[in-house]
Write a protein that holds these residues in place. Structure first.
Motif, mmCIF file in Angstrom:
data_model
loop_
_atom_site.group_PDB
_atom_site.id
_atom_site.type_symbol
_atom_site.label_atom_id
_atom_site.label_comp_id
_atom_site.label_asym_id
_atom_site.label_seq_id
_atom_site.Cartn_x
_atom_site.Cartn_y
_atom_site.Cartn_z
ATOM 1 N N ARG A 80 0.486 -1.301 -0.012
ATOM 2 C CA ARG A 80 -0.127 -0.240 0.292
ATOM 3 C C ARG A 80 0.937 0.972 0.142
ATOM 4 O O ARG A 80 0.822 1.927 -0.795
ATOM 5 C CB ARG A 80 -0.701 -0.163 1.508
ATOM 6 N N SER A 81 1.897 1.704 0.489
ATOM 7 C CA SER A 81 2.805 2.273 0.707
ATOM 8 C C SER A 81 3.956 1.787 -0.469
ATOM 9 O O SER A 81 4.637 0.908 0.309
ATOM 10 C CB SER A 81 3.489 2.818 1.745
ATOM 11 N N PHE A 82 3.926 1.779 -1.105
ATOM 12 C CA PHE A 82 4.594 1.924 -2.585
ATOM 13 C C PHE A 82 6.309 1.544 -2.345
ATOM 14 O O PHE A 82 6.770 2.652 -1.565
ATOM 15 C CB PHE A 82 4.585 2.722 -3.107
ATOM 16 N N ASP A 83 6.490 0.667 -2.671
ATOM 17 C CA ASP A 83 8.066 0.327 -2.049
ATOM 18 C C ASP A 83 8.389 -0.785 -3.177
ATOM 19 O O ASP A 83 7.809 -1.660 -3.933
ATOM 20 C CB ASP A 83 7.850 -0.789 -1.375
ATOM 21 N N PRO A 84 9.858 -0.028 -4.000
ATOM 22 C CA PRO A 84 10.182 -0.302 -4.643
ATOM 23 C C PRO A 84 11.127 -1.833 -5.185
ATOM 24 O O PRO A 84 11.172 -2.572 -6.345
ATOM 25 C CB PRO A 84 11.110 0.423 -5.705
ATOM 26 N N ASP A 85 11.118 -1.796 -3.755
ATOM 27 C CA ASP A 85 11.699 -3.469 -3.872
ATOM 28 C C ASP A 85 10.274 -4.252 -3.240
ATOM 29 O O ASP A 85 10.856 -5.280 -3.306
ATOM 30 C CB ASP A 85 12.830 -3.497 -2.601
ATOM 31 N N TYR A 86 9.317 -4.078 -3.611
ATOM 32 C CA TYR A 86 8.367 -4.997 -3.713
ATOM 33 C C TYR A 86 7.695 -4.918 -4.478
ATOM 34 O O TYR A 86 6.650 -4.401 -4.521
ATOM 35 C CB TYR A 86 7.387 -4.894 -2.127
ATOM 36 N N VAL A 87 7.441 -4.873 -5.993
ATOM 37 C CA VAL A 87 7.109 -4.924 -7.012
ATOM 38 C C VAL A 87 6.720 -6.647 -7.471
ATOM 39 O O VAL A 87 7.470 -6.827 -8.673
ATOM 40 C CB VAL A 87 7.607 -4.132 -7.531
ATOM 41 N N VAL A 88 6.098 -7.637 -7.138
ATOM 42 C CA VAL A 88 6.078 -8.998 -7.116
ATOM 43 C C VAL A 88 4.985 -9.343 -8.871
ATOM 44 O O VAL A 88 3.619 -8.242 -8.718
ATOM 45 C CB VAL A 88 5.134 -9.647 -6.627
ATOM 46 N N LEU A 89 5.236 -9.796 -9.818
ATOM 47 C CA LEU A 89 4.463 -9.604 -11.251
ATOM 48 C C LEU A 89 4.363 -11.363 -11.063
ATOM 49 O O LEU A 89 4.899 -12.280 -10.652
ATOM 50 C CB LEU A 89 5.415 -9.851 -12.443
ATOM 51 N N HIS A 90 2.956 -11.290 -11.586
ATOM 52 C CA HIS A 90 2.229 -12.408 -11.316
ATOM 53 C C HIS A 90 1.194 -12.600 -12.441
ATOM 54 O O HIS A 90 0.465 -11.912 -12.725
ATOM 55 C CB HIS A 90 1.270 -12.866 -10.441
ATOM 56 N N CYS A 91 1.068 -14.212 -13.154
ATOM 57 C CA CYS A 91 0.056 -13.957 -14.047
ATOM 58 C C CYS A 91 -1.333 -14.157 -13.340
ATOM 59 O O CYS A 91 -1.764 -14.305 -11.933
ATOM 60 C CB CYS A 91 0.058 -16.059 -14.429
ATOM 61 N N ALA A 92 -2.389 -13.443 -14.277
ATOM 62 C CA ALA A 92 -3.771 -13.584 -13.694
ATOM 63 C C ALA A 92 -4.196 -14.493 -13.351
ATOM 64 O O ALA A 92 -5.009 -14.683 -12.663
ATOM 65 C CB ALA A 92 -4.444 -12.837 -14.447
ATOM 66 N N SER A 93 -3.831 -15.786 -13.588
ATOM 67 C CA SER A 93 -4.615 -17.438 -12.929
ATOM 68 C C SER A 93 -3.672 -17.322 -11.946
ATOM 69 O O SER A 93 -4.077 -19.246 -11.279
ATOM 70 C CB SER A 93 -4.157 -18.105 -14.389
ATOM 71 N N CYS A 94 -2.603 -17.166 -11.463
ATOM 72 C CA CYS A 94 -1.283 -17.046 -10.385
ATOM 73 C C CYS A 94 -2.754 -17.877 -9.185
ATOM 74 O O CYS A 94 -3.487 -16.848 -8.660
ATOM 75 C CB CYS A 94 -0.620 -16.702 -10.013
ATOM 76 N N VAL A 95 -2.545 -18.664 -8.747
ATOM 77 C CA VAL A 95 -3.383 -19.233 -7.876
ATOM 78 C C VAL A 95 -3.036 -18.299 -5.940
ATOM 79 O O VAL A 95 -3.914 -18.244 -5.353
ATOM 80 C CB VAL A 95 -2.742 -20.810 -6.607
ATOM 81 N N SER A 96 -2.098 -17.844 -6.273
ATOM 82 C CA SER A 96 -1.327 -16.979 -4.930
ATOM 83 C C SER A 96 -2.355 -15.796 -4.765
ATOM 84 O O SER A 96 -2.233 -15.067 -3.372
ATOM 85 C CB SER A 96 -0.074 -17.119 -4.939
ATOM 86 N N ILE A 97 -2.661 -15.285 -5.695
ATOM 87 C CA ILE A 97 -2.855 -14.157 -6.034
ATOM 88 C C ILE A 97 -4.867 -14.360 -6.121
ATOM 89 O O ILE A 97 -5.084 -12.511 -6.486
ATOM 90 C CB ILE A 97 -2.828 -12.745 -6.759
ATOM 91 N N GLN A 98 -5.554 -15.008 -6.256
ATOM 92 C CA GLN A 98 -6.662 -15.663 -6.600
ATOM 93 C C GLN A 98 -7.478 -15.904 -5.388
ATOM 94 O O GLN A 98 -8.566 -15.879 -5.500
ATOM 95 C CB GLN A 98 -6.632 -16.166 -7.682
ATOM 96 N N ARG A 99 -7.216 -16.769 -4.531
ATOM 97 C CA ARG A 99 -7.739 -17.505 -3.139
ATOM 98 C C ARG A 99 -6.817 -17.170 -2.103
ATOM 99 O O ARG A 99 -5.619 -16.891 -1.695
ATOM 100 C CB ARG A 99 -7.234 -18.335 -3.235
#
Length: 102
Positions: free
Chosen positions: A30-49
């Motif tokens: 929430r407070s932008f941190d350039p060291d935490y910008v993690v890319l996922h595919c939209a289908s990734c279970v870790s960001i949808q459940r």
């Protein structure tokens, strides 16, 4: 291409995932941190459940994190250029879904 930034909107974010299964999601603090910008595919279970016993509704965009979503990596990279000067805009690529460059 359009980029969506979900803040305080888990329902909208989860709906976006359903509508864009081949898109990409960047997990941001929430407070932008350039060291935490993690890319996922939209289908990734870790960001949808919600993981059992570790999170509850609101955990995706309503507390410590927000989500930047797009249909292409290029659109997300372009948007992130506004926030960081890193040569690689993503600090990490998810090891579960392993998103690839276009």
């Amino acid at each position: 291409m359009t980029v969506w930034h979900f803040v305080d909107d888990d329902a909208g974010y989860l709906d976006w995932l359903k509508q864009h299964p081949f898109g990409f999601v960047v997990n941001l603090r929430r407070s932008f941190d350039p060291d935490y910008v993690v890319l996922h595919c939209a289908s990734c279970v870790s960001i949808q459940r919600y993981p059992k016993m570790k999170s509850e509704p609101g955990g995706f965009t309503e507390r410590g994190y927000t989500k930047l979503c797009g249909e292409s990596l290029g659109s997300l990279e372009q948007e992130l250029e506004r926030f960081t000067t890193r040569p690689e805009p993503f600090s990490k690529r998810c090891s579960l879904c392993m998103p690839k460059s276009e």
